[in-house]
Motif scaffolding. Sequence first.
Motif, PDB file in Angstrom:
ATOM      1  N   SER A   9       0.855  -1.180   0.000  1.00  0.00           N
ATOM      2  CA  SER A   9       0.000   0.000   0.000  1.00  0.00           C
ATOM      3  C   SER A   9       0.888   1.226   0.000  1.00  0.00           C
ATOM      4  O   SER A   9       1.826   1.320   0.805  1.00  0.00           O
ATOM      5  N   MET A  10       0.604   2.149  -0.916  1.00  0.00           N
ATOM      6  CA  MET A  10       1.390   3.372  -0.975  1.00  0.00           C
ATOM      7  C   MET A  10       0.594   4.460  -1.664  1.00  0.00           C
ATOM      8  O   MET A  10      -0.415   4.199  -2.323  1.00  0.00           O
ATOM      9  N   ASP A  11       1.065   5.658  -1.501  1.00  0.00           N
ATOM     10  CA  ASP A  11       0.432   6.831  -2.086  1.00  0.00           C
ATOM     11  C   ASP A  11       0.402   6.701  -3.606  1.00  0.00           C
ATOM     12  O   ASP A  11       1.326   6.165  -4.220  1.00  0.00           O
ATOM     13  N   ASP A  12      -0.642   7.220  -4.237  1.00  0.00           N
ATOM     14  CA  ASP A  12      -0.779   7.157  -5.697  1.00  0.00           C
ATOM     15  C   ASP A  12       0.394   7.815  -6.412  1.00  0.00           C
ATOM     16  O   ASP A  12       0.822   7.344  -7.470  1.00  0.00           O
ATOM     17  N   SER A  13       0.935   8.876  -5.836  1.00  0.00           N
ATOM     18  CA  SER A  13       2.053   9.559  -6.488  1.00  0.00           C
ATOM     19  C   SER A  13       3.294   8.663  -6.526  1.00  0.00           C
ATOM     20  O   SER A  13       4.067   8.698  -7.480  1.00  0.00           O
ATOM     21  N   VAL A  14       3.458   7.837  -5.509  1.00  0.00           N
ATOM     22  CA  VAL A  14       4.595   6.909  -5.478  1.00  0.00           C
ATOM     23  C   VAL A  14       4.398   5.828  -6.535  1.00  0.00           C
ATOM     24  O   VAL A  14       5.348   5.447  -7.236  1.00  0.00           O
ATOM     25  N   VAL A  15       3.170   5.362  -6.686  1.00  0.00           N
ATOM     26  CA  VAL A  15       2.874   4.356  -7.705  1.00  0.00           C
ATOM     27  C   VAL A  15       3.181   4.909  -9.091  1.00  0.00           C
ATOM     28  O   VAL A  15       3.794   4.238  -9.928  1.00  0.00           O
ATOM     29  N   GLU A  16       2.781   6.147  -9.334  1.00  0.00           N
ATOM     30  CA  GLU A  16       3.049   6.766 -10.635  1.00  0.00           C
ATOM     31  C   GLU A  16       4.545   6.901 -10.887  1.00  0.00           C
ATOM     32  O   GLU A  16       5.020   6.653 -11.998  1.00  0.00           O
ATOM     33  N   LYS A  17       5.289   7.290  -9.865  1.00  0.00           N
ATOM     34  CA  LYS A  17       6.747   7.403 -10.012  1.00  0.00           C
ATOM     35  C   LYS A  17       7.372   6.038 -10.289  1.00  0.00           C
ATOM     36  O   LYS A  17       8.294   5.916 -11.097  1.00  0.00           O
ATOM     37  N   ALA A  18       6.861   5.011  -9.620  1.00  0.00           N
ATOM     38  CA  ALA A  18       7.378   3.656  -9.840  1.00  0.00           C
ATOM     39  C   ALA A  18       7.096   3.210 -11.269  1.00  0.00           C
ATOM     40  O   ALA A  18       7.969   2.625 -11.927  1.00  0.00           O
ATOM     41  N   ARG A  19       5.905   3.492 -11.767  1.00  0.00           N
ATOM     42  CA  ARG A  19       5.565   3.132 -13.150  1.00  0.00           C
ATOM     43  C   ARG A  19       6.443   3.882 -14.143  1.00  0.00           C
ATOM     44  O   ARG A  19       6.917   3.315 -15.131  1.00  0.00           O
ATOM     45  N   TRP A  20       6.647   5.174 -13.898  1.00  0.00           N
ATOM     46  CA  TRP A  20       7.490   5.980 -14.782  1.00  0.00           C
ATOM     47  C   TRP A  20       8.911   5.428 -14.797  1.00  0.00           C
ATOM     48  O   TRP A  20       9.517   5.250 -15.854  1.00  0.00           O
ATOM     49  N   LEU A  21       9.452   5.165 -13.601  1.00  0.00           N
ATOM     50  CA  LEU A  21      10.815   4.651 -13.499  1.00  0.00           C
ATOM     51  C   LEU A  21      10.930   3.283 -14.157  1.00  0.00           C
ATOM     52  O   LEU A  21      11.911   2.991 -14.845  1.00  0.00           O
ATOM     53  N   SER A  22       9.917   2.466 -13.987  1.00  0.00           N
ATOM     54  CA  SER A  22       9.891   1.152 -14.610  1.00  0.00           C
ATOM     55  C   SER A  22       9.933   1.269 -16.137  1.00  0.00           C
ATOM     56  O   SER A  22      10.682   0.551 -16.802  1.00  0.00           O
ATOM     57  N   ASP A  23       9.151   2.195 -16.665  1.00  0.00           N
ATOM     58  CA  ASP A  23       9.157   2.420 -18.116  1.00  0.00           C
ATOM     59  C   ASP A  23      10.517   2.929 -18.592  1.00  0.00           C
ATOM     60  O   ASP A  23      11.020   2.496 -19.631  1.00  0.00           O
ATOM     61  N   GLN A  24      11.110   3.845 -17.838  1.00  0.00           N
ATOM     62  CA  GLN A  24      12.406   4.412 -18.219  1.00  0.00           C
ATOM     63  C   GLN A  24      13.493   3.348 -18.244  1.00  0.00           C
ATOM     64  O   GLN A  24      14.356   3.363 -19.114  1.00  0.00           O
ATOM     65  N   ARG A  25      13.460   2.452 -17.289  1.00  0.00           N
ATOM     66  CA  ARG A  25      14.504   1.426 -17.173  1.00  0.00           C
ATOM     67  C   ARG A  25      14.200   0.173 -17.988  1.00  0.00           C
ATOM     68  O   ARG A  25      15.069  -0.678 -18.162  1.00  0.00           O
ATOM     69  N   GLY A  26      12.958   0.043 -18.422  1.00  0.00           N
ATOM     70  CA  GLY A  26      12.583  -1.155 -19.167  1.00  0.00           C
ATOM     71  C   GLY A  26      12.565  -2.397 -18.302  1.00  0.00           C
ATOM     72  O   GLY A  26      12.866  -3.493 -18.763  1.00  0.00           O
ATOM     73  N   VAL A  27      12.233  -2.213 -17.031  1.00  0.00           N
ATOM     74  CA  VAL A  27      12.217  -3.307 -16.057  1.00  0.00           C
ATOM     75  C   VAL A  27      10.895  -3.235 -15.302  1.00  0.00           C
ATOM     76  O   VAL A  27      10.385  -2.144 -15.048  1.00  0.00           O
ATOM     77  N   SER A  28      10.377  -4.384 -14.932  1.00  0.00           N
ATOM     78  CA  SER A  28       9.116  -4.386 -14.194  1.00  0.00           C
ATOM     79  C   SER A  28       9.321  -3.797 -12.791  1.00  0.00           C
ATOM     80  O   SER A  28      10.429  -3.801 -12.241  1.00  0.00           O
ATOM     81  N   ILE A  29       8.221  -3.325 -12.227  1.00  0.00           N
ATOM     82  CA  ILE A  29       8.263  -2.791 -10.865  1.00  0.00           C
ATOM     83  C   ILE A  29       8.672  -3.896  -9.899  1.00  0.00           C
ATOM     84  O   ILE A  29       9.445  -3.670  -8.970  1.00  0.00           O
ATOM     85  N   SER A  30       8.210  -5.107 -10.139  1.00  0.00           N
ATOM     86  CA  SER A  30       8.582  -6.238  -9.274  1.00  0.00           C
ATOM     87  C   SER A  30      10.088  -6.461  -9.287  1.00  0.00           C
ATOM     88  O   SER A  30      10.709  -6.656  -8.242  1.00  0.00           O
TER      89      SER A  30
END
Length: 89
Positions: A9-30
Amino acid sequence: MGYSRLSLSMDDSVVEKARWLSDQRGVSISKMFVSFILETAEEAERDKEEVLPPVAAQLKGILKPETPISEEWDYRNILDDTRMERFGV
């Protein structure tokens, strides 16, 4: 090695940052999360190995050698050389 599902569970803004970073790195959030946990655990293990008594921790780093000490350096070799010079043993 088995896998388990983990819900966070985390703030929506953190989820968005994780998704953005995941896209930038080409790696899944997991995979990013696993990498973070493994690196943090390794760092904690290294820190745990370096635990010094309080007095030693305070004194650590006060004296710096004039030249770097080699990994192969051993004070016992110096003692043996000194004994040979003084006592011929």
